[in-house]
Write an enzyme that holds these catalytic residues in place. Sequence first.
Site, PDB file in Angstrom:
ATOM      1  N   CYS A  39      45.410 103.528  63.533  1.00 21.23           N
ATOM      2  CA  CYS A  39      46.290 102.864  62.570  1.00 21.23           C
ATOM      3  C   CYS A  39      46.289 103.562  61.211  1.00 21.23           C
ATOM      4  O   CYS A  39      47.354 103.818  60.626  1.00 21.23           O
ATOM      5  CB  CYS A  39      45.892 101.398  62.420  1.00 21.23           C
ATOM      6  N   HIS A  61      42.804  96.531  60.376  1.00 21.54           N
ATOM      7  CA  HIS A  61      44.037  97.143  60.890  1.00 21.54           C
ATOM      8  C   HIS A  61      45.023  97.317  59.733  1.00 21.54           C
ATOM      9  O   HIS A  61      44.976  96.594  58.733  1.00 21.54           O
ATOM     10  CB  HIS A  61      44.645  96.252  61.975  1.00 21.54           C
ATOM     11  N   GLU A 120      53.327 100.451  63.913  1.00 22.66           N
ATOM     12  CA  GLU A 120      51.867 100.494  63.918  1.00 22.66           C
ATOM     13  C   GLU A 120      51.362 101.322  65.090  1.00 22.66           C
ATOM     14  O   GLU A 120      52.064 101.544  66.072  1.00 22.66           O
ATOM     15  CB  GLU A 120      51.305  99.069  64.045  1.00 22.66           C
TER      16      GLU A 120
END
Length: 435
Positions: free
Chosen positions: A348, A397, A409
Site C-alpha cells: 500500500c 493501511h 489501493e
Amino acid sequence: MTRLSAVVALLTVVLTGTANAVPPPPPNPSDSEISASRAEADAKAARVGELTGRLTQAESRLQELLDEVSYKRELANKARVDLETAISEAEAARRDASSARVQADAATAAVEQSRRELDEFAAASYAQGTTVGSFSAYIGAKSPEDLLARAQLLEAVSASSLNRLDQVTRDQGTAANLDSAARAALKKAEQKQAAADEAKKVAEQAQQVAVEAHSAQATATAELQSDKDAVERELAAARGQANGLEAQRQQYDQWVAAKQAEEAENARRAAAAAASQAAAQAPPQRRPVAAAPAPSGNRVQTVINRALAQRGVIYAWGGGNYNGPTYGVRDGGVADYYGDYAKIGFDCSGLMMYAFAGAGVYLPHYSGYQYTSGRLVPLSQMAPGDMIFWGPGGGTHVALYLGGGMMVEAPHSGAVVRISPVRYGGIMPYVTRML
C-alpha cells in the site's frame, strides 16, 4: 462578356474548384444511439463496482478464515504436544507399576516365608508340651479360651518370633500399599493419555473444518474475481462502442465545421472576386486568429493517473518504490505464505511512493510516516488526491482517494492493485493532503 457574367463565371470556378476539398460526410450516429451506448457502459461500470465491493468483502472474509486456520493449526500442535507428554507419563507409570508389582511380589513372598517360620515355631512349642495351639488357632481366636491360648503363646514365643510376626504384618501392608499406588498411578496416566488423544482428535477435526471453510471461501472468491474480470471485459467493449460512436459524432462535427469553413471561404473568395471585378476600394479584412489556450499542468491528476495505471499489478509486501513495482520482502507470516518475496509488485505505501513521485513528492515507505508527511484534513473534507489511512497512527493501511466515494489501493497479499469503495471501518478521522 458583361461584368456581371464575368463575376458569375468566376464564382462558379471558385465554388467548383473547392468543392472537392472536403470529403463526403462520415456516419453520424443519432443522439439516442450514443445515449444507449453510454447507458450500457454506465450499467457495466456499476456492475463492476458492485462486484468489486463483493470481492473486497470476500477477500476480507478469506483473510479471516486464513487467520482461523492458523489458530486451529496451533491448537492442533498444542494437542499433539500434550498427547506426547501424556504418552510419556503413561509409559513412566507403567514402568513404575511394573516395578511396584515386582516389589509387591517380593513382599508377598516375605509374608509367606514369615508365616511358615511362625507356624514351624508354634508346631515345635506344641510338640514340647506347651499349651500353645496352632498358628491358625491363634490368628482366629474369638473366645476367652482362645484369648488364654493367645496369652500363653505370647509367653512362649521368643522375642525373635514376635519380631517375625511384626514383620509379617509390615510386609503385608507394604505389599498392599505398593500395589494400590501402582494401580492408581497407572489409571491416572491412562486417563491423561485418553483425554489428550481425544483433544488431539477434536483439534485436528477443527483444523480440517477451518481448512475446508477457507478452501470454499477461496473458491467463491475466485469465482467472484472471474465474474468481475468478465464484466470488466464487457465494460471495456461497451466503452469502446460508446467511444466509437462518440468518435464518429466528433468526426461528423469536424466535417460539418470544415464544410462550413469551406463555404465561408468560398463566399469570401466570391466576394473578393466580385469586389475585384467591380474595382472595390477596400480589400477584405483579415479575420483575427484566436490564441490557443495555454497548457496547464495538474499535479493531482498526475498522481491519480500514475496510481490508476498500476491497476492489476500484484500485491507484494514491501514492494514498490519511486520508479515502479519491485520484489517484495519476507515477513515470516502471511506475506511469506503467499510468496510475496518472489513477486514484483506494490504494497500500500509503495504504491503511494510511486504515485506521488510523478508530482515531485517523495514519500517514505511506511504508511505511518506518510500520514504525517502532509497537511491533515478532516475526513469529511477529503478531495481527490488525498491519502486515506487506517489503524493507529495510520500504520495499518493507506489508499488514494479518487472522488465519488472510490479509492485506488494495493490491498493485501494475494490481491492486486484495484479501485474499491472507501471502507470506513477503522478509518482515521483525517486524510493527508500533499498537493
